[in-house]
Design a protein around this motif. Structure first.
Motif, PDB file in Angstrom:
ATOM      1  N   TYR A  64      52.759 -50.959  28.742  1.00  0.00           N
ATOM      2  CA  TYR A  64      52.287 -51.149  30.094  1.00  0.00           C
ATOM      3  C   TYR A  64      53.433 -51.410  31.079  1.00  0.00           C
ATOM      4  N   ASP A  65      54.376 -52.271  30.687  1.00  0.00           N
ATOM      5  CA  ASP A  65      55.410 -52.696  31.632  1.00  0.00           C
ATOM      6  C   ASP A  65      56.284 -51.551  32.100  1.00  0.00           C
ATOM      7  N   THR A  66      56.602 -50.625  31.168  1.00  0.00           N
ATOM      8  CA  THR A  66      57.435 -49.485  31.557  1.00  0.00           C
ATOM      9  C   THR A  66      56.684 -48.571  32.504  1.00  0.00           C
ATOM     10  N   LEU A  67      55.379 -48.410  32.248  1.00  0.00           N
ATOM     11  CA  LEU A  67      54.583 -47.574  33.137  1.00  0.00           C
ATOM     12  C   LEU A  67      54.563 -48.174  34.525  1.00  0.00           C
ATOM     13  N   ARG A  68      54.463 -49.491  34.555  1.00  0.00           N
ATOM     14  CA  ARG A  68      54.371 -50.201  35.817  1.00  0.00           C
ATOM     15  C   ARG A  68      55.676 -50.072  36.604  1.00  0.00           C
ATOM     16  N   ARG A  69      56.773 -50.018  35.898  1.00  0.00           N
ATOM     17  CA  ARG A  69      58.061 -49.918  36.571  1.00  0.00           C
ATOM     18  C   ARG A  69      58.208 -48.557  37.247  1.00  0.00           C
ATOM     19  N   TYR A  70      57.639 -47.525  36.620  1.00  0.00           N
ATOM     20  CA  TYR A  70      57.737 -46.195  37.216  1.00  0.00           C
ATOM     21  C   TYR A  70      56.781 -46.042  38.389  1.00  0.00           C
ATOM     22  N   LEU A  71      55.538 -46.493  38.200  1.00  0.00           N
ATOM     23  CA  LEU A  71      54.510 -46.294  39.231  1.00  0.00           C
ATOM     24  C   LEU A  71      53.563 -47.484  39.180  1.00  0.00           C
ATOM     25  N   ASP A  72      53.578 -48.281  40.246  1.00  0.00           N
ATOM     26  CA  ASP A  72      52.789 -49.510  40.236  1.00  0.00           C
ATOM     27  C   ASP A  72      51.482 -49.313  41.000  1.00  0.00           C
ATOM     28  N   VAL A  73      50.573 -50.242  40.828  1.00  0.00           N
ATOM     29  CA  VAL A  73      49.295 -50.199  41.550  1.00  0.00           C
ATOM     30  C   VAL A  73      49.554 -50.229  43.052  1.00  0.00           C
ATOM     31  N   GLY A  74      48.905 -49.351  43.792  1.00  0.00           N
ATOM     32  CA  GLY A  74      49.071 -49.313  45.243  1.00  0.00           C
ATOM     33  C   GLY A  74      50.073 -48.278  45.701  1.00  0.00           C
ATOM     34  N   GLU A  75      50.794 -47.669  44.760  1.00  0.00           N
ATOM     35  CA  GLU A  75      51.786 -46.662  45.162  1.00  0.00           C
ATOM     36  C   GLU A  75      51.157 -45.268  45.187  1.00  0.00           C
ATOM     37  N   TYR A  76      51.709 -44.425  46.036  1.00  0.00           N
ATOM     38  CA  TYR A  76      51.159 -43.083  46.226  1.00  0.00           C
ATOM     39  C   TYR A  76      51.922 -42.058  45.399  1.00  0.00           C
ATOM     40  N   ILE A  77      51.191 -41.019  45.019  1.00  0.00           N
ATOM     41  CA  ILE A  77      51.817 -39.944  44.245  1.00  0.00           C
ATOM     42  C   ILE A  77      51.276 -38.604  44.721  1.00  0.00           C
ATOM     43  N   LEU A  78      52.159 -37.624  44.766  1.00  0.00           N
ATOM     44  CA  LEU A  78      51.747 -36.265  45.108  1.00  0.00           C
ATOM     45  C   LEU A  78      51.596 -35.517  43.790  1.00  0.00           C
ATOM     46  N   ALA A  79      50.433 -34.960  43.555  1.00  0.00           N
ATOM     47  CA  ALA A  79      50.173 -34.368  42.241  1.00  0.00           C
ATOM     48  C   ALA A  79      49.253 -33.163  42.362  1.00  0.00           C
ATOM     49  N   GLU A  80      49.051 -32.510  41.225  1.00  0.00           N
ATOM     50  CA  GLU A  80      48.197 -31.335  41.189  1.00  0.00           C
ATOM     51  C   GLU A  80      47.050 -31.596  40.220  1.00  0.00           C
ATOM     52  N   ILE A  81      45.857 -31.097  40.563  1.00  0.00           N
ATOM     53  CA  ILE A  81      44.717 -31.255  39.647  1.00  0.00           C
ATOM     54  C   ILE A  81      44.886 -30.243  38.519  1.00  0.00           C
ATOM     55  N   LEU A  82      44.921 -30.744  37.290  1.00  0.00           N
ATOM     56  CA  LEU A  82      45.060 -29.839  36.143  1.00  0.00           C
ATOM     57  C   LEU A  82      43.702 -29.346  35.698  1.00  0.00           C
ATOM     58  N   SER A  83      42.764 -30.284  35.543  1.00  0.00           N
ATOM     59  CA  SER A  83      41.449 -29.878  35.061  1.00  0.00           C
ATOM     60  C   SER A  83      40.410 -30.824  35.612  1.00  0.00           C
ATOM     61  N   PHE A  84      39.228 -30.280  35.828  1.00  0.00           N
ATOM     62  CA  PHE A  84      38.104 -31.114  36.223  1.00  0.00           C
ATOM     63  C   PHE A  84      36.832 -30.346  35.925  1.00  0.00           C
ATOM     64  N   ASP A  85      35.899 -30.988  35.252  1.00  0.00           N
ATOM     65  CA  ASP A  85      34.564 -30.416  35.171  1.00  0.00           C
ATOM     66  C   ASP A  85      33.565 -31.546  35.325  1.00  0.00           C
TER      67      ASP A  85
END
Lengths: 250, 253
Positions: free
Chosen positions: A124-145
């Motif tokens: 968890y801690d490493t994930l948090r260091r990269y991207l924390d709650v409240g931060e924005y990310i630009l991404a692409e939708i891979l899949s959705f149904d």
């Protein structure tokens, strides 16, 4: 057979005109007329509106014949993810190998560690260091149904964490106005302010300018377009004048 | 103070009800949409002294998660009477009556809303009775339907409702609190007028076949008027809205 077709053609008619404001239950057309779902629906022989919106009549080609199709442009829209869409998400929760991302939709997206440029080494801690709650990310939708929540990826070019600038949210139904015809509106705003604007498909806009003042100018200009309460969008000149006026005042 | 038993419910000589209305008259109706900024859609509806606020949120994620349905959105309706809505303070905890009304209103709205478009989500509708003077469930449906349209949630038709009743042997439209508590019968009706479908029909008391037919016809007449009002208030918001919007912006700045 020919008689049948003729009878059909006689019964087929569009009951509304271009630019009409319609409400749920209003009759749009009778008979074999094309329309856009889910904002309109067929009730027996009658096509009715399902949401408040503005009517647009377009000519389309159906089996080599030119026919009119009724488009209903709704006043309000809910963002439904589609694979390939570019979205701006905000992290709302962190799991052991993924982030839960709010993408301005009824469905929360998942961003797995494998879909980022981060090399996962531990919890968890490493994930948090990269991207924390409240931060924005630009991404692409891979899949959705309809059965599974959307999966997003931040691996591609230009994608990733948003480090600077501003992110604002607008009404989804106003995004075409903000972009303008062939991006004319957004390019005009960029020229006037010197800022770079990224409009994501989920009605969030990332603004990055040389300074805060230019970013604020863009926000004002976009809010001005969004809050114009009329049927036709404002022209590019109107918005350019507006930006210049605000520039002088401040 | 006037005792309830002193009230002449129907004056045969003048042909008017206790408040001076004719049998087929409704109380003055007022409607407003988009009254709340935080809600996706909202509406305020008044039938005389009855005043109801409705707010719509969604489609949004369902919490608690176990309520999720795989094939469609759920509709959650909360019909609630404010503690100050009646002459004597009402306990704000949901009563048996409020739970029942939430259910019948939900079933009426489910007939109209396209819930299958948004699987695994919820559409929350809050109906708050600010002031109660009879006919709150039908005014509640009218307000909820306006708020849903204001929120842009796809639906088959707007729903309009009115309560008809039997007072002093006469069938009357839009019964108020006095007529409801002292009259012989009370029948709330809600319809999708554009489609000609009845989505709610309840009856308290008893009516003969002829009386029922007369009551239904009078209800349909009143519902059509309410329906026209709903449409005009929504149209006003979406078209001639421009000036109001500008004023609002100026106030904020």
């Amino acid at each position: 057979m020919a008689e049948d077709q003729q009878a059909m053609a006689e019964q087929t008619r569009i009951m509304v005109g271009e630019g009409d404001v319609v409400l749920p239950g209003d009759v749009l057309a009778v008979g074999d007329v094309d329309f856009n779902t889910p904002f309109a629906y067929r009730d027996g022989d009658v096509i009715r509106a399902a949401v408040p919106g503005v009517v647009e009549i377009r000519k389309i080609d159906r089996n080599g014949k030119d026919v009119e199709k009724v488009y209903l442009k709704p006043f309000d829209l809910t963002y439904i993810p589609r694979p390939g869409h570019m979205v701006i998400g905000m992290v709302i929760d962190i799991g052991t190998t993924y982030w839960v991302v709010d993408i301005n939709s009824p469905y929360n997206a998942q961003l797995p560690v494998g879909e980022t440029i981060m090399k996962h080494t531990g919890g968890y801690d490493t994930l948090r260091r990269y991207l924390d709650v409240g931060e924005y990310i630009l991404a692409e939708i891979l899949s959705f149904d309809r059965n599974r929540d959307p999966i997003i990826s931040a691996k591609g070019k230009n994608y990733g964490k948003i480090l600077d600038g501003k992110v604002i949210e607008v009404r989804l139904s106003r995004v075409p106005w903000i972009v303008g015809k062939k991006k004319s509106m957004i390019e005009a705003i960029e020229r006037e302010t010197g800022a770079r604007i990224v409009i994501a498909d989920n009605a969030r806009i990332w603004i990055k300018g040389p300074d805060r003042r230019s970013e604020d100018l863009v926000v004002l200009a976009i809010k001005n377009i969004e809050q114009t309460k009329r049927v036709k969008p404002p022209s590019v000149e109107e918005i350019v004048d507006y930006i210049r006026k605000v520039k002088e005042e401040v | 103070m006037v005792k309830k038993t002193d009230i002449l419910l129907f004056d045969e000589e003048k042909g008017v009800r206790h408040d001076g209305r004719k049998p087929e008259d409704m109380r003055p109706v007022r409607m407003q949409v988009g009254v709340l900024d935080n809600a996706q859609g909202s509406a305020l509806v008044e039938f005389g002294k009855t005043r109801i606020l409705a707010a719509v949120y969604g489609p949004r994620e369902i919490l608690p998660k176990h309520m999720t349905l795989p094939g469609r959105a759920i509709l959650r309706i909360r019909y609630h009477m404010a503690p100050f809505s009646t002459t004597e303070r009402k306990n704000p905890a949901p009563s048996r009556r409020e739970i029942e009304l939430s259910k019948v209103i939900r079933e009426a709205l489910e007939a109209s809303v396209f819930t299958r478009l948004y699987p695994r989500t919820t559409i929350d509708v809050f109906i708050e009775v600010l002031q109660a003077d009879g006919g709150t469930r039908t005014a509640g449906i009218t307000a909820a339907s306006l708020a849903l349209a204001d929120a842009g949630i796809p639906m088959r038709d707007l729903i309009a409702g009115v309560a008809v009743g039997k007072v002093g042997g006469r069938i009357v439209v839009d019964v108020d609190e006095v007529e409801d508590s002292m009259g012989e019968a009370d029948m709330p009706v809600a319809m999708m007028p554009g489609l000609g479908k009845i989505v709610l029909l309840q009856l308290n008391g008893s009516l003969s076949r002829e009386e029922f037919k007369q009551a239904i016809n009078m209800a349909i007449g009143a519902i059509n008027k309410i329906y026209e009002m709903q449409k005009s208030v929504l149209k006003e918001k979406f078209t001639a809205y421009s000036e109001a919007g500008k004023n609002k912006q100026q106030q904020h700045s």
